[in-house]
Every structure is written in C-alpha cells, then in structure tokens.
Design a protein around this motif. Structure first.
Motif, PDB file in Angstrom:
ATOM      1  N   VAL A  99      38.938  47.622  38.869  1.00  0.00           N
ATOM      2  CA  VAL A  99      38.875  46.948  40.177  1.00  0.00           C
ATOM      3  C   VAL A  99      37.878  45.802  40.123  1.00  0.00           C
ATOM      4  CG1 VAL A  99      38.138  47.238  42.579  1.00  0.00           C
ATOM      5  CG2 VAL A  99      39.653  48.925  41.523  1.00  0.00           C
ATOM      6  N   GLN A 100      36.709  46.054  39.508  1.00  0.00           N
ATOM      7  CA  GLN A 100      35.692  45.019  39.433  1.00  0.00           C
ATOM      8  C   GLN A 100      36.180  43.809  38.655  1.00  0.00           C
ATOM      9  OE1 GLN A 100      32.944  45.099  41.119  1.00  0.00           O
ATOM     10  NE2 GLN A 100      32.346  43.075  40.406  1.00  0.00           N
ATOM     11  N   THR A 101      36.853  44.059  37.539  1.00  0.00           N
ATOM     12  CA  THR A 101      37.365  42.963  36.716  1.00  0.00           C
ATOM     13  C   THR A 101      38.404  42.143  37.472  1.00  0.00           C
ATOM     14  OG1 THR A 101      36.974  44.229  34.681  1.00  0.00           O
ATOM     15  CG2 THR A 101      38.520  42.387  34.550  1.00  0.00           C
ATOM     16  N   VAL A 102      39.324  42.821  38.128  1.00  0.00           N
ATOM     17  CA  VAL A 102      40.388  42.128  38.872  1.00  0.00           C
ATOM     18  C   VAL A 102      39.799  41.264  39.984  1.00  0.00           C
ATOM     19  CG1 VAL A 102      42.345  42.451  40.436  1.00  0.00           C
ATOM     20  CG2 VAL A 102      42.184  43.796  38.332  1.00  0.00           C
ATOM     21  N   PHE A 103      38.880  41.826  40.754  1.00  0.00           N
ATOM     22  CA  PHE A 103      38.331  41.082  41.885  1.00  0.00           C
ATOM     23  C   PHE A 103      37.393  39.966  41.427  1.00  0.00           C
ATOM     24  CE2 PHE A 103      40.218  44.423  44.259  1.00  0.00           C
ATOM     25  CZ  PHE A 103      40.374  43.941  45.546  1.00  0.00           C
ATOM     26  N   THR A 104      36.736  40.152  40.292  1.00  0.00           N
ATOM     27  CA  THR A 104      35.919  39.064  39.746  1.00  0.00           C
ATOM     28  C   THR A 104      36.799  37.902  39.311  1.00  0.00           C
ATOM     29  OG1 THR A 104      34.179  40.585  39.008  1.00  0.00           O
ATOM     30  CG2 THR A 104      34.258  38.423  37.953  1.00  0.00           C
ATOM     31  N   VAL A 105      37.910  38.205  38.655  1.00  0.00           N
ATOM     32  CA  VAL A 105      38.845  37.156  38.243  1.00  0.00           C
ATOM     33  C   VAL A 105      39.389  36.416  39.463  1.00  0.00           C
ATOM     34  CG1 VAL A 105      41.095  36.713  37.175  1.00  0.00           C
ATOM     35  CG2 VAL A 105      39.477  38.252  36.065  1.00  0.00           C
ATOM     36  N   LEU A 106      39.719  37.149  40.524  1.00  0.00           N
ATOM     37  CA  LEU A 106      40.264  36.519  41.728  1.00  0.00           C
ATOM     38  C   LEU A 106      39.250  35.583  42.388  1.00  0.00           C
ATOM     39  CD1 LEU A 106      42.200  39.506  43.362  1.00  0.00           C
ATOM     40  CD2 LEU A 106      43.179  37.503  42.244  1.00  0.00           C
ATOM     41  N   LYS A 107      38.001  36.033  42.488  1.00  0.00           N
ATOM     42  CA  LYS A 107      37.005  35.171  43.140  1.00  0.00           C
ATOM     43  C   LYS A 107      36.670  33.964  42.272  1.00  0.00           C
ATOM     44  CE  LYS A 107      33.848  38.388  43.458  1.00  0.00           C
ATOM     45  NZ  LYS A 107      32.587  39.059  43.874  1.00  0.00           N
ATOM     46  N   MET A 108      36.710  34.124  40.944  1.00  0.00           N
ATOM     47  CA  MET A 108      36.472  32.983  40.066  1.00  0.00           C
ATOM     48  C   MET A 108      37.628  31.989  40.147  1.00  0.00           C
ATOM     49  SD  MET A 108      33.501  33.449  38.944  1.00  0.00           S
ATOM     50  CE  MET A 108      33.293  32.271  37.632  1.00  0.00           C
ATOM     51  N   MET A 109      38.840  32.484  40.362  1.00  0.00           N
ATOM     52  CA  MET A 109      39.980  31.589  40.559  1.00  0.00           C
ATOM     53  C   MET A 109      39.800  30.774  41.835  1.00  0.00           C
ATOM     54  SD  MET A 109      43.143  34.097  39.427  1.00  0.00           S
ATOM     55  CE  MET A 109      44.373  32.960  40.072  1.00  0.00           C
ATOM     56  N   ALA A 110      39.312  31.427  42.886  1.00  0.00           N
ATOM     57  CA  ALA A 110      39.086  30.711  44.145  1.00  0.00           C
ATOM     58  C   ALA A 110      38.007  29.647  43.987  1.00  0.00           C
ATOM     59  CB  ALA A 110      38.698  31.702  45.236  1.00  0.00           C
ATOM     60  N   LEU A 111      36.921  30.000  43.298  1.00  0.00           N
ATOM     61  CA  LEU A 111      35.877  29.020  43.039  1.00  0.00           C
ATOM     62  C   LEU A 111      36.394  27.880  42.170  1.00  0.00           C
ATOM     63  CD1 LEU A 111      32.679  31.197  42.419  1.00  0.00           C
ATOM     64  CD2 LEU A 111      33.216  29.802  44.418  1.00  0.00           C
ATOM     65  N   SER A 112      37.290  28.206  41.247  1.00  0.00           N
ATOM     66  CA  SER A 112      37.860  27.178  40.375  1.00  0.00           C
ATOM     67  C   SER A 112      38.681  26.179  41.174  1.00  0.00           C
ATOM     68  CB  SER A 112      38.725  27.824  39.287  1.00  0.00           C
ATOM     69  OG  SER A 112      37.955  28.652  38.444  1.00  0.00           O
TER      70      SER A 112
END
Length: 407
Positions: free
Chosen positions: A167-180
C-alpha cells in the motif's frame, strides 16, 4: 515480504522481526512519510516569511533539504550501528540512558498519535468536502470517516507487513506522479513562458530581504514540510542488509524530495504571482484551475491519496515504537507480543491506534498540529546528542557507516 519471527544471533535466543524490508520499500516509506498534504495545499509559509522574495524562498527550500539530509545521515549512522526497532527511543536509551528514553517514550506515545490523528482528520477535508460544495461538511461525518481510515490502517498494519508495504509503495508512486504533473507542467510553461513569468526568476532577489527572525520562521516552516526523514530508523530491525540499505535509502529519498519540492515551488511561481501563492488556501488547486482546468479534480484527489499514504507510514512506524518500549519494560509486556498467525506487532499497532482515536474524538486539527510540533525537535536533538555520546563512550562500537564517511 511477509514479516516472520527470527532468532537473534545471540545467546539469549530472543525473538525479533525478520529483516524483510528492502531498499525500494525503505525509499517508499521515507518519501511517503515526508510528503503529505502540505506541498499540495499551502506551501506559503516559506514564501510569506521570505517577504515574497522568490530567490530567498527557493534558497530556503533547498537549505532545508540539505539540513534534513544531514539529519538523516546522522540517523543512518545510529541505524546501522544499532539496527533496532523503535528508532529514536532505542538510540536515546543506548546513548543517554533509560530515564531519558522513558521520558521520550511517554512523550512520543501522545505527540505521535496526535500527528496521526491530525492526518486522519485532514483526510475527510479533501475526501468528502467536494461533495458539499461551498457548504461545510458535517463534523460528525468527518470524524467518523477519520476514525474509519485510522482503524482500517491500524488493522492493516497489524495483520501484514507485506500488504502495508505494498500500500505504501502504491500510494507513494501515485503522489509522486501527481507532483510530477505539477513539476513537468512548470518546466513546460517556463520553456514557453511569457516575459512576466520569467521575470520572477530573472529578478528573483529583487524584493525586500527578510530580517533574521523572518528567515528563522521561514526555515521552521520549510523544515516542517520535510518532517518524516527520521522514519526509517523505526523499522531498522526489519531492514534487509541495514549496513548498506539504510544509508543508501536516505541518500536517495531525501534528495529526491528536495528536488521535487524545488520544482513544484518553481512551477507554482511560474503560474501564480508570489501574492497569489500566499493568499491561496490550496495553491495546487489554484495552479490546476489555471493550467489544467478540465482535469483540475486530479489535485484534490492527489491530496487525499497523499494524506492516506503518509498516515499509513506513520501508523507503521508508531507500532514499532510501542513494540520497542514494551520490550524494554517501559510499557506493559503485552504490547511487545507478536501475532503468531500474521507475525506482526499487532498489540502495539492496536495500542497506538487506540491513543490516536482518543485524540480524534474531542480535538480539532489546529490543536493537534500545534501539540505535535512542540516536542518533535526536542526528540531530534536528544537523538543527535546520543550519537555524539556514543562516539566517545563506545568508540569501538561497530559502525558500518559513519557520517563523516570514515570506516
């Protein structure tokens, strides 16, 4: 990556959590803990106390990243020399003694759940408020949703480290995509930018220079946004090859966050004037309304995702703190027991979740945030002091990594 029990390689045969968290999971936990809602919602504090001086504000964001990296490297030395659950608590106990560790434990048992309660209360602000438009959402509904999210993550972390890390990995990837999206959008706008947008950076230091007290306040605001770089030490006992992975993880995660924070702030200032940034309640939403109005809903969704991921990682590390305190006799022994079916510190997770629940029911978001910020830097100071004490008291302690780079 299911956490199992493992015999310690010493004579006492004491049981401990197996080392199953690798480099990528460690990076996800650090980034996920640091990046909450702040960078999306209101990165105005630094700019406000920089007297709207763009150059000074960006310099402070970079300097705060460097300070956070220095702190995380100090923690990395402690984590590699003493790879134990409990993070700062375990290091203070070894370096400064049990009395101070006891005080730290009982202080952390309230301020860290208060931080989790604040995140849980912030979640419904962005998850359900859009459905109510300009009308405020019912307080009871927001608190019920906050409690539901808190207990969902508490049970999740108590049942399976594998699922919690996923869960942590998935949500970290999602928030980094938003920041990107925000960062890349800013770069594109700079390349195609109008003269007035570029002028903000060409004359970055042309505004008034803030005085010493304002700069200090700006640093405080910036360092708060980087809060969470210390999280990896709470799971050091479960890190694979901690001598290698702990330093490598912090040297990857903290600089990455610093770069993204700088790019996102540059993107905001490319689209908005400094006054608009400071006056905006949710600057990322304002940015999206101007740049991508047809899909501006992505930003509120990203804030919700970011809060959820940050809360998940905070719940994970808080359970390890209670677990370590119980092992040392500073909390009831029941809390240090491990679930034989799921091989996780389930009693510790339940204990910390109950305390956070108590904070949610009567408290408000602002009070919780102020309570948490009051003591966090004292804890960091004590931990760094224990590093210095151990350098002198135990010079022969095996240190696979040292802050100055010497072996």
């Amino acid at each position: 990556m299911e956490t199992l029990l493992e015999e310690k390689g010493n004579e006492d045969g004491k049981m401990q959590l197996k080392r199953t968290i690798g480099y990528f999971e460690g990076v996800s936990f650090i980034i996920g803990t640091i990046i909450g809602a702040g960078i999306f919602v209101s990165p105005t504090g630094v700019l406000k106390y920089s007297s709207l001086n763009v150059g000074v504000a960006l310099s402070i964001w970079a300097a705060c990243g460097i300070i956070s990296l220095m702190g995380s490297l100090c923690y990395a030395e402690l984590g590699t020399a003493l790879p134990l659950s409990g993070g700062e608590y375990s290091h203070i106990k070894r370096g400064l003694g049990s009395p101070l560790a006891f005080i730290f434990m009982w202080t952390a048992l309230f301020n860290k759940p208060a931080s989790n309660a604040a995140r849980a209360l912030l979640f419904p602000e962005y998850a359900i408020q859009p459905f109510y438009g300009v009308c405020p959402a019912p307080e009871v509904l927001k608190k019920c949703l906050a409690l539901a999210v808190l207990w969902f993550l508490g049970i999740l972390n108590g049942r399976s480290v594998k699922i919690a890390a996923w869960v942590q990995t998935v949500f970290t990837v999602l928030k980094m995509m938003a920041l990107s999206v925000i960062a890349i959008g800013g770069i594109v706008l700079l390349i195609k930018g109008r003269k007035e947008n570029l002028a903000r950076f060409e004359n970055a230091f042309s505004s008034d220079i803030p005085d010493a007290s304002q700069i200090a306040e700006a640093f405080f605001q910036g360092l708060y946004a980087y809060g969470g770089w210390w999280s990896l030490n709470y799971m050091a006992e479960e890190m694979k090859n901690p001598s290698r992975n702990i330093p490598l993880t912090v040297m990857t995660a903290v600089p990455a966050v610093t770069v993204f924070y700088l790019l996102v702030n540059i993107s905001y200032l490319t689209v908005l004037t400094p006054k608009e940034v400071v006056s905006s309640v949710a600057v990322a939403v304002t940015w999206a309304d101007r740049v991508i109005p047809t899909v501006a809903w992505i930003i509120p969704l990203s804030v919700t995702v970011s809060i959820f991921g940050a809360l998940n990682s905070s719940m994970f590390i808080l359970g390890r703190l209670s677990y370590a305190g119980s092992q040392s006799g500073h909390l009831p022994v029941l809390i240090s027991m491990l679930n034989i079916h799921y091989s996780t510190p389930a009693p510790a997770m339940g204990f910390s979740t109950i305390i956070a629940t108590v904070f949610i029911i009567p408290s408000d978001l602002i009070a919780l945030t102020n309570y948490f910020g009051f003591s966090v830097w004292l804890m960091i100071g004590l931990t760094c002091a224990s590093l210095i004490v151990l350098r002198y008291r135990e010079p022969n302690l095996h240190r696979p990594y040292k802050v100055n780079g010497n072996k």
